[in-house]
Write a protein that holds these residues in place. Structure first.
Motif, PDB file in Angstrom:
ATOM      1  N   SER A  52      -3.480  -4.829   6.651  1.00 25.16           N
ATOM      2  CA  SER A  52      -2.190  -4.271   7.011  1.00 25.16           C
ATOM      3  C   SER A  52      -1.777  -3.276   5.964  1.00 25.16           C
ATOM      4  N   ALA A 152       5.419  -9.820  10.654  1.00 21.35           N
ATOM      5  CA  ALA A 152       4.050 -10.174  11.021  1.00 21.35           C
ATOM      6  C   ALA A 152       3.131  -9.026  10.651  1.00 21.35           C
ATOM      7  N   SER A 153       1.850  -9.336  10.494  1.00 20.22           N
ATOM      8  CA  SER A 153       0.860  -8.306  10.180  1.00 20.22           C
ATOM      9  C   SER A 153       0.154  -7.789  11.421  1.00 20.22           C
ATOM     10  N   PHE A 154       0.287  -8.509  12.540  1.00 19.41           N
ATOM     11  CA  PHE A 154      -0.198  -8.064  13.849  1.00 19.41           C
ATOM     12  C   PHE A 154       1.011  -7.796  14.744  1.00 19.41           C
ATOM     13  N   TRP A 405       3.107 -15.894  14.586  1.00 15.42           N
ATOM     14  CA  TRP A 405       2.835 -14.513  14.174  1.00 15.42           C
ATOM     15  C   TRP A 405       3.087 -14.289  12.688  1.00 15.42           C
ATOM     16  N   GLY A 408      -0.021 -15.003  10.880  1.00 17.54           N
ATOM     17  CA  GLY A 408      -1.215 -14.317  11.366  1.00 17.54           C
ATOM     18  C   GLY A 408      -2.289 -15.246  11.889  1.00 17.54           C
TER      19      GLY A 408
END
Length: 462
Positions: A52, A152-154, A405, A408
């Motif tokens: 990220s 969140a990283s996604f 989330w 991750g």
């Protein structure tokens, strides 16, 4: 001699110009699949592929030698882009193998947005401070700012959704069904209780049960460490759950070796309550025991440290689970210890439920925790964990998680997204459904292998 030198210089200059032109031409041939990804070539290295990128003064996070999580970049000038998959990426539920009711997935209903909740909930998660002020001062503070900046990283295919949205719940159930997951373990707080970053969610349980039943899924409860949780109010809450939801056809019951059909409850952070207190609830001689009553069930303790084994026995629990998706983070979450834990459980007639996950990255909310990041390696990390779990011949397997989330660990569909400040991780070069497809593959494999060593093959009934 002078003419020779001039001629040599001219030839050398032309050669350098040729090489420069060739490199420039090759650069323009950068493949489209690397758009918004790592610099050309870095995606060949597993350690560098999924990271990220946080930009700007609010997320100027210091890098660690151990990090597998984030890279810095400069001068991103593009506007926000979210890539949506085509319908061809959808999993076909009609082609799915039968649901595996011995495969559970942890599910969270704590998300909210202005459309359904009047505000963002959990997507605007605060950046958590390190407990050591000397370390905390080196990292950002504040909250995330949805919808483009989430905790969140996604980034979810469904966007910064609300867990109250019936269409979101249905989509989730459809994805679980397509992945051949039979049971969702719902994160649960008592009525009027909530986690420190959310709102009460018990009122969502009826809708979740109804939507789950539509797709033949079952629902069990993952009881969170609500404020002042103890043996006495646990009795009242177990009674509440069974009396209010126990007659619903989607309410999960596990068939024991003796033929009893019992509700199953995961108890998160069970170790923070003394085993003597749990024994009041979970042993037949306890002062307010659920045993041999309408509120009896299978109570599964979280094992973090090896020393918790004896506490779990003393407390009267029926099994253990490991929850964390970070191999090596705790004794319980370390794959190398699962065979030993399974032997311990077999010896004491306990259920062993290893928890597997697709990866781990929580640096969007704990930027100082890079050492616990586990790269997904395009699904390989997940498959290694599933393989390790199957080798122990477990009665059940739990997946961490469907949609946590912040850490991750989600297998829910994620899509590429890039804003002026953030480049989110994604599942490329695979489809957004990668982890659902891998789950379906291993669900079928687990179902086949389980038949060779377990007799209680009848599906749960209500």
């Amino acid at each position: 001699m002078a003419k020779f030198r001039r001629r040599t210089c001219i030839i050398l200059s032309l050669f350098i110009l040729f090489i420069f032109s060739l490199m420039l031409g090759l650069k323009t041939l950068r493949p489209n699949t690397t758009a918004f990804g790592a610099p050309f070539g870095l995606d060949l290295l597993p350690d560098l592929h999924q990271r990220s990128i946080r930009l700007g003064k609010n997320f100027d996070i210091q890098k660690s030698d151990k990090t597998n999580s984030e890279l810095s970049t400069k001068n991103l000038k593009t506007v926000e882009i979210t890539m949506k998959p085509s319908k061809a990426s959808e999993l076909n539920t009609e082609e799915s193998p039968p649901l595996n009711y011995f495969l559970h997935v942890f599910y969270y209903s704590w998300y909210g947005n202005p459309q359904f909740d009047g505000k963002y909930i959990h997507w605007n998660h605060p950046v958590l401070e390190h407990w050591d002020p000397r370390i905390a001062k080196n990292y950002p503070q504040g909250r995330h700012n949805p919808p483009d900046d989430i905790g969140a990283s996604f980034y979810p295919e469904l966007g910064s959704y609300s867990s109250r949205d019936p269409s979101v719940i249905e989509t989730h159930m459809r994805q679980m069904h397509a992945a051949s997951i039979g049971v969702l373990a719902l994160s649960w707080y008592p009525p009027d209780s909530k986690d420190e970053n959310g709102e009460p969610t018990d009122m969502l349980v009826p809708t979740i049960l109804d939507k789950a039943h539509k797709y033949n899924l079952k629902v069990t409860f993952h009881i969170e460490p609500y404020s002042n949780r103890d043996d006495q109010n646990m009795y009242e809450n177990i009674k509440y759950i069974i009396e209010k939801y126990g007659n619903h056809p989607a309410f999960y019951r596990y068939k024991t070796r003796t033929g009893n059909l019992l509700p199953l409850f995961y108890v998160y952070d069970s170790y923070i309550t003394k085993p003597e207190k749990w024994a009041n609830l979970l042993t037949t001689s306890g002062s307010h025991s659920v045993r041999n009553s309408p509120y009896d069930g299978l109570f599964i303790a979280l094992l973090v440290e090896e020393k918790h084994k004896n506490d779990i026995l003393q407390g009267g629990f029926d099994g253990i689970y490991t929850y964390f998706a970070t191999n090596g983070f705790t004794y319980g979450s370390s794959h190398q210890n699962w065979a030993t834990l399974k032997s311990f459980c077999d010896k004491h007639n306990l259920l062993f439920i290893p928890s597997v996950g697709p990866g781990y990255i929580d640096t969007s909310i704990r930027p100082w925790n890079t050492q616990n990041t586990r790269n997904r390696i395009n699904g390989k990390y997940y498959e290694v964990a599933l393989s390790a779990a199957l080798q122990t011949q477990p009665s059940l397997i739990s997946i961490t998680s469907f949609n946590e989330w912040h850490e991750g660990t989600q297998i829910e569909k994620a899509v590429p997204k890039r804003t002026s400040n953030t480049v989110y991780l994604d599942y490329r070069p695979h489809k957004p459904s990668l982890y659902l497809e891998l789950t379906r593959k291993w669900s079928e494999k687990y179902s086949k292998e389980r038949r060779t060593y377990v007799l209680d093959q009848q599906p749960p009934v209500s």
